[in-house]
Write a protein that holds these residues in place. Structure first.
Motif, mmCIF file in Angstrom:
data_model
loop_
_atom_site.group_PDB
_atom_site.id
_atom_site.type_symbol
_atom_site.label_atom_id
_atom_site.label_comp_id
_atom_site.label_asym_id
_atom_site.label_seq_id
_atom_site.Cartn_x
_atom_site.Cartn_y
_atom_site.Cartn_z
ATOM 1 N N SER A 1 -7.437 3.338 -4.975
ATOM 2 C CA SER A 1 -6.764 3.325 -3.740
ATOM 3 C C SER A 1 -7.053 1.918 -3.076
ATOM 4 O O SER A 1 -6.413 1.527 -2.007
ATOM 5 C CB SER A 1 -7.192 4.499 -2.825
ATOM 6 N N GLU A 2 -8.388 1.584 -3.196
ATOM 7 C CA GLU A 2 -8.694 0.298 -2.321
ATOM 8 C C GLU A 2 -7.733 -0.913 -2.861
ATOM 9 O O GLU A 2 -7.471 -1.787 -2.497
ATOM 10 C CB GLU A 2 -10.145 0.084 -2.809
ATOM 11 N N VAL A 3 -7.585 -0.931 -4.406
ATOM 12 C CA VAL A 3 -6.761 -1.948 -4.692
ATOM 13 C C VAL A 3 -5.413 -1.813 -4.100
ATOM 14 O O VAL A 3 -4.880 -2.876 -3.657
ATOM 15 C CB VAL A 3 -6.625 -1.897 -6.406
ATOM 16 N N ASN A 4 -4.962 -0.638 -3.944
ATOM 17 C CA ASN A 4 -3.672 -0.429 -3.294
ATOM 18 C C ASN A 4 -3.787 -0.984 -2.045
ATOM 19 O O ASN A 4 -2.866 -1.566 -1.597
ATOM 20 C CB ASN A 4 -3.298 1.132 -3.284
ATOM 21 N N ALA A 5 -4.670 -0.616 -1.290
ATOM 22 C CA ALA A 5 -4.871 -1.218 0.447
ATOM 23 C C ALA A 5 -4.861 -2.610 0.157
ATOM 24 O O ALA A 5 -4.925 -3.373 1.385
ATOM 25 C CB ALA A 5 -6.033 -0.542 0.729
ATOM 26 N N SER A 6 -5.137 -3.048 -0.613
ATOM 27 C CA SER A 6 -5.584 -4.797 -0.756
ATOM 28 C C SER A 6 -4.049 -5.316 -1.357
ATOM 29 O O SER A 6 -3.895 -6.546 -1.362
ATOM 30 C CB SER A 6 -6.689 -5.250 -1.753
ATOM 31 N N MET A 7 -3.174 -4.584 -1.211
ATOM 32 C CA MET A 7 -1.741 -5.080 -1.715
ATOM 33 C C MET A 7 -1.677 -5.520 -3.301
ATOM 34 O O MET A 7 -1.135 -6.404 -3.617
ATOM 35 C CB MET A 7 -1.178 -5.868 -0.702
ATOM 36 N N PRO B 1 0.819 -1.370 -0.156
ATOM 37 C CA PRO B 1 0.115 -0.031 0.093
ATOM 38 C C PRO B 1 0.756 1.240 -0.111
ATOM 39 O O PRO B 1 0.210 2.384 -0.202
ATOM 40 C CB PRO B 1 -0.592 -0.080 1.364
ATOM 41 N N SER B 2 2.075 1.264 0.018
ATOM 42 C CA SER B 2 2.998 2.317 0.233
ATOM 43 C C SER B 2 4.153 2.486 -0.406
ATOM 44 O O SER B 2 4.939 1.728 -0.731
ATOM 45 C CB SER B 2 3.101 2.866 1.388
ATOM 46 N N SER B 3 4.214 3.696 -1.436
ATOM 47 C CA SER B 3 5.517 3.655 -2.130
ATOM 48 C C SER B 3 6.825 3.693 -1.336
ATOM 49 O O SER B 3 7.603 2.981 -1.681
ATOM 50 C CB SER B 3 5.439 4.799 -3.240
ATOM 51 N N SER B 4 6.703 4.809 -0.552
ATOM 52 C CA SER B 4 7.885 4.541 0.410
ATOM 53 C C SER B 4 8.145 3.478 1.281
ATOM 54 O O SER B 4 9.390 2.899 1.461
ATOM 55 C CB SER B 4 8.097 5.843 1.383
ATOM 56 N N HIS B 5 6.774 3.017 2.071
ATOM 57 C CA HIS B 5 7.220 1.789 3.135
ATOM 58 C C HIS B 5 7.026 0.499 2.604
ATOM 59 O O HIS B 5 7.290 -0.393 3.059
ATOM 60 C CB HIS B 5 5.834 2.144 4.169
ATOM 61 N N THR B 6 6.654 0.415 1.145
ATOM 62 C CA THR B 6 6.443 -0.821 0.565
ATOM 63 C C THR B 6 7.279 -1.176 -0.410
ATOM 64 O O THR B 6 8.305 -1.684 -0.610
ATOM 65 C CB THR B 6 5.167 -1.286 0.197
ATOM 66 N N ALA B 7 7.170 -0.105 -1.757
ATOM 67 C CA ALA B 7 8.141 -0.452 -2.840
ATOM 68 C C ALA B 7 9.601 0.124 -2.538
ATOM 69 O O ALA B 7 10.447 -0.805 -2.860
ATOM 70 C CB ALA B 7 7.507 0.542 -4.070
ATOM 71 N N GLY B 8 9.530 1.058 -1.643
ATOM 72 C CA GLY B 8 10.951 1.736 -1.263
ATOM 73 C C GLY B 8 11.667 0.646 -0.422
ATOM 74 O O GLY B 8 12.798 0.335 -0.661
ATOM 75 N N ALA B 9 10.989 0.063 0.236
ATOM 76 C CA ALA B 9 11.398 -1.052 1.017
ATOM 77 C C ALA B 9 11.934 -2.500 0.502
ATOM 78 O O ALA B 9 12.930 -2.735 0.682
ATOM 79 C CB ALA B 9 10.564 -1.634 2.341
ATOM 80 N N ARG C 1 -1.847 -4.395 -7.632
ATOM 81 C CA ARG C 1 -0.972 -3.697 -8.417
ATOM 82 C C ARG C 1 -1.218 -2.194 -8.659
ATOM 83 O O ARG C 1 -2.489 -2.066 -9.362
ATOM 84 C CB ARG C 1 -0.569 -4.543 -9.348
ATOM 85 N N ILE C 2 -0.478 -1.398 -8.334
ATOM 86 C CA ILE C 2 -0.794 0.266 -8.903
ATOM 87 C C ILE C 2 0.287 0.738 -9.472
ATOM 88 O O ILE C 2 1.408 0.214 -9.294
ATOM 89 C CB ILE C 2 -1.577 0.838 -7.659
ATOM 90 N N VAL C 3 0.314 2.187 -9.697
ATOM 91 C CA VAL C 3 1.391 2.946 -10.361
ATOM 92 C C VAL C 3 1.476 4.151 -9.193
ATOM 93 O O VAL C 3 0.499 4.621 -9.078
ATOM 94 C CB VAL C 3 1.216 3.356 -11.679
ATOM 95 N N ALA C 4 2.671 4.092 -8.490
ATOM 96 C CA ALA C 4 2.816 5.401 -7.727
ATOM 97 C C ALA C 4 2.687 6.488 -8.431
ATOM 98 O O ALA C 4 3.638 6.519 -9.438
ATOM 99 C CB ALA C 4 4.030 5.135 -6.852
ATOM 100 N N THR C 5 1.815 7.458 -8.214
ATOM 101 C CA THR C 5 1.685 8.601 -8.903
ATOM 102 C C THR C 5 1.522 9.943 -8.099
ATOM 103 O O THR C 5 0.398 10.284 -8.124
ATOM 104 C CB THR C 5 0.708 8.547 -10.293
ATOM 105 N N PRO C 6 2.373 10.603 -7.433
ATOM 106 C CA PRO C 6 3.655 10.107 -7.207
ATOM 107 C C PRO C 6 3.938 9.083 -6.157
ATOM 108 O O PRO C 6 4.919 8.483 -6.210
ATOM 109 C CB PRO C 6 4.323 11.399 -6.878
ATOM 110 N N THR C 7 2.987 8.771 -5.538
ATOM 111 C CA THR C 7 3.359 7.841 -4.368
ATOM 112 C C THR C 7 1.999 6.760 -4.408
ATOM 113 O O THR C 7 0.972 7.217 -5.201
ATOM 114 C CB THR C 7 3.262 8.466 -3.110
ATOM 115 N N ALA C 8 2.123 5.765 -3.796
ATOM 116 C CA ALA C 8 1.199 4.956 -3.567
ATOM 117 C C ALA C 8 -0.034 5.334 -2.870
ATOM 118 O O ALA C 8 -1.285 5.226 -3.186
ATOM 119 C CB ALA C 8 1.710 3.301 -3.143
#
Lengths: 227, 291
Positions: free
Chosen positions: B102-108, A17-25, B110-117
């Protein structure tokens, strides 16, 4: 400037769920693993700041583990990295710690393999971008965005000249060059960021040609840039 | 070369009579050694992932890893299909789409960070809305992603896109500004109008703290993505109407950074202050992680 590519901002493709805390990690784990250059048997993670207070919720723990097992930030295996670790016999621990004056998202990763060990401090600075702060106690800063050569060697006059000449002859442009040493004439590490892929053959040749090189690593978090 | 000032983007684009997106393409080509087609193809793949996330979260009920949130993208989409909305149905689609991502993101997922997840819903939300309701061509969207990238680079290099450093304004605020400027350029606005859209959108996000319940990218992150997708579009329309950001975008970005530096750490992605510290926020945290 820390962010230079359009894909730093529109990317990475990653599991949440987090670019810094997941992808960055994941990426910081990737770097530690690439420096170790063998499967780790034991991984110790010391987390500070926002990492320490939120790592469970952000999946930072599974992401770091996935990283040291060579998974990329977009792989489906990231969420189940703990299971994967126990399947391959990798023991791990997560501790909260105060590592000093670093970015709030900083981790110290200590890996132990059969032959080697690695200790690095790295920060996840936002949007999935990372920056190594220290490597084995030396203040070596690098991002791993581009192919990065780590040349372990014995400090000696003319060493860098030989490295530069070798890379020039083989058609590589050096984007960044840093050297740190424990003491004059002692063990040292040179860090070279190069433009372009470095195939294994070139690395073997470099090692054969420059006698001072005791060991070398190629590090890159952008897997497409690796041979 | 990279970008650190909006004014620099505007001047360069005006000088060369090009769009900000084309400027970004030139810089990316020079830095990567790849040709335009390779970069556009890579960007097109990012767009594919964005679209898949929008479709997934609006056609099925996606639940987060923790079970605390989920199903709102689908819920909103179902409500829109029933047609009894207050705002026109289409005006609410970007909100449903942004919630979905954002829900797909919270479910772990796949998304694109734009600029962040944490802010990954906004840009796909508005872009897919343009496809679905305005028939915007895919090629235009891919170029739009380059505009968004240029705007995001400025914010990342001169301020921050990290919630742990600058609060939610650095993530949701940045994404809203990027999306607003991108829409203006896609609709044929001038580089100056793009800058005004960035300024207008970011001003409306100043002071937003990063206070996720339990440190999870769920409450309030998902809702903020949805609502800020609407803000981005409104800001773009304001700029296209000729409304100016009287405080220039670069100064708004600078002040966002200053505000971020003054925020206590409890309000910068530590999951300790703000909504995270409310009785319900604490209870939910305990529900997920135990005491």
């Amino acid at each position: 400037m820390k962010y230079t590519s359009a894909f730093d901002i529109i990317g990475p493709v990653m599991v949440g769920p987090s670019s810094s805390h997941t992808a960055g990690a994941v990426r910081m784990g990737n770097i530690a693993r690439q420096v170790l250059a063998e499967p780790p048997l034991c991984a110790e993670f010391r987390l500070m700041g926002s990492f320490a207070t939120t790592y469970r919720g952000h999946g930072t723990d599974v992401a770091l583990l996935a990283g040291v097992m060579n998974l990329s930030p977009e792989e489906d295996g990231v969420p189940v990295a703990k299971q994967m670790a126990s399947d391959v016999g990798l023991s791990y621990s997560f501790e909260e710690d105060n590592l000093g004056y670093f970015h709030p998202n900083t981790v110290r990763i200590s890996l132990l393999g059969r032959q080697r060990q690695v200790d690095l401090v790295a920060s996840s600075i936002g949007g999935g971008k990372v920056e190594v702060q220290e490597l084995d106690g030396l203040p070596l800063k690098f991002s791993g965005d581009r192919p990065t050569l780590l040349l372990y060697h014995q400090d000696a006059p003319g060493f860098l000249a030989k490295v530069c000449r070798f890379l020039d002859v083989h058609g590589y442009n050096i984007g960044r060059l840093v050297l740190e040493r424990w003491r004059r004439g002692g063990n040292a590490v040179a860090l070279c960021e190069v433009d372009g892929k470095l195939p294994p053959g070139v690395l073997q040749e470099l090692r054969a040609e420059i006698g001072e090189v005791s060991d070398l690593r190629l590090v890159c978090t952008n897997f497409a840039e690796l041979p | 070369m990279s970008f650190s000032h909006i004014q620099e983007l505007v001047s360069l684009a005006e000088e060369r009579h090009s769009s900000i997106g084309d400027l970004m393409l030139d810089v990316e080509m020079a830095a990567s050694g790849q040709c335009a087609d390779e970069i556009l193809e890579r960007m097109s793949r990012q767009l594919d992932v964005m679209e898949q996330a929008v479709r997934k979260g609006t056609t099925e009920s996606v639940v987060s890893k923790t079970g605390l949130t989920g199903g709102d993208g689908f819920r909103m989409q179902t409500y829109l299909n029933e047609g009894r909305t207050i705002l026109p149905v289409n005006a609410l689609r970007p909100l449903a789409y942004a919630l979905a991502v954002s829900e797909v993101n919270a479910s772990m997922g796949r998304i694109v960070a734009t600029p962040t997840a944490g802010a990954a819903g906004i840009l796909p939300g508005v872009l897919m809305y343009m496809v679905d309701t305005h028939g915007t061509r895919r090629e235009t969207l891919v170029r739009g992603l380059l505009t968004a990238a240029a705007l995001g680079l400025v914010i990342a290099n001169s301020a921050s896109i990290s919630g742990a450093v600058g609060g939610c304004q650095a993530e949701i605020g940045s994404a809203t500004a990027m999306a607003a400027g991108t829409l203006v350029e896609m609709q044929g606005g001038s580089p100056r109008q793009v800058a005004h859209a960035v300024g207008i959108a970011l001003k409306n996000s100043l002071g937003l703290v990063c206070d996720p319940v339990g440190g999870l990218v769920e409450i309030p992150c998902i809702l903020r993505n949805g609502l800020h997708a609407l803000t981005a579009i409104a800001a773009a329309d304001m700029a296209l109407a000729g409304i100016r950001s009287i405080i220039p975008a670069d100064e708004v970005i600078q002040v966002m950074h200053h505000i971020g530096q003054k925020m206590p750490s409890t309000l910068r992605e530590t999951g300790l202050g703000g909504l995270a510290s409310t009785p319900t926020g604490q209870r939910l945290r305990e529900q997920v992680f135990g005491r």
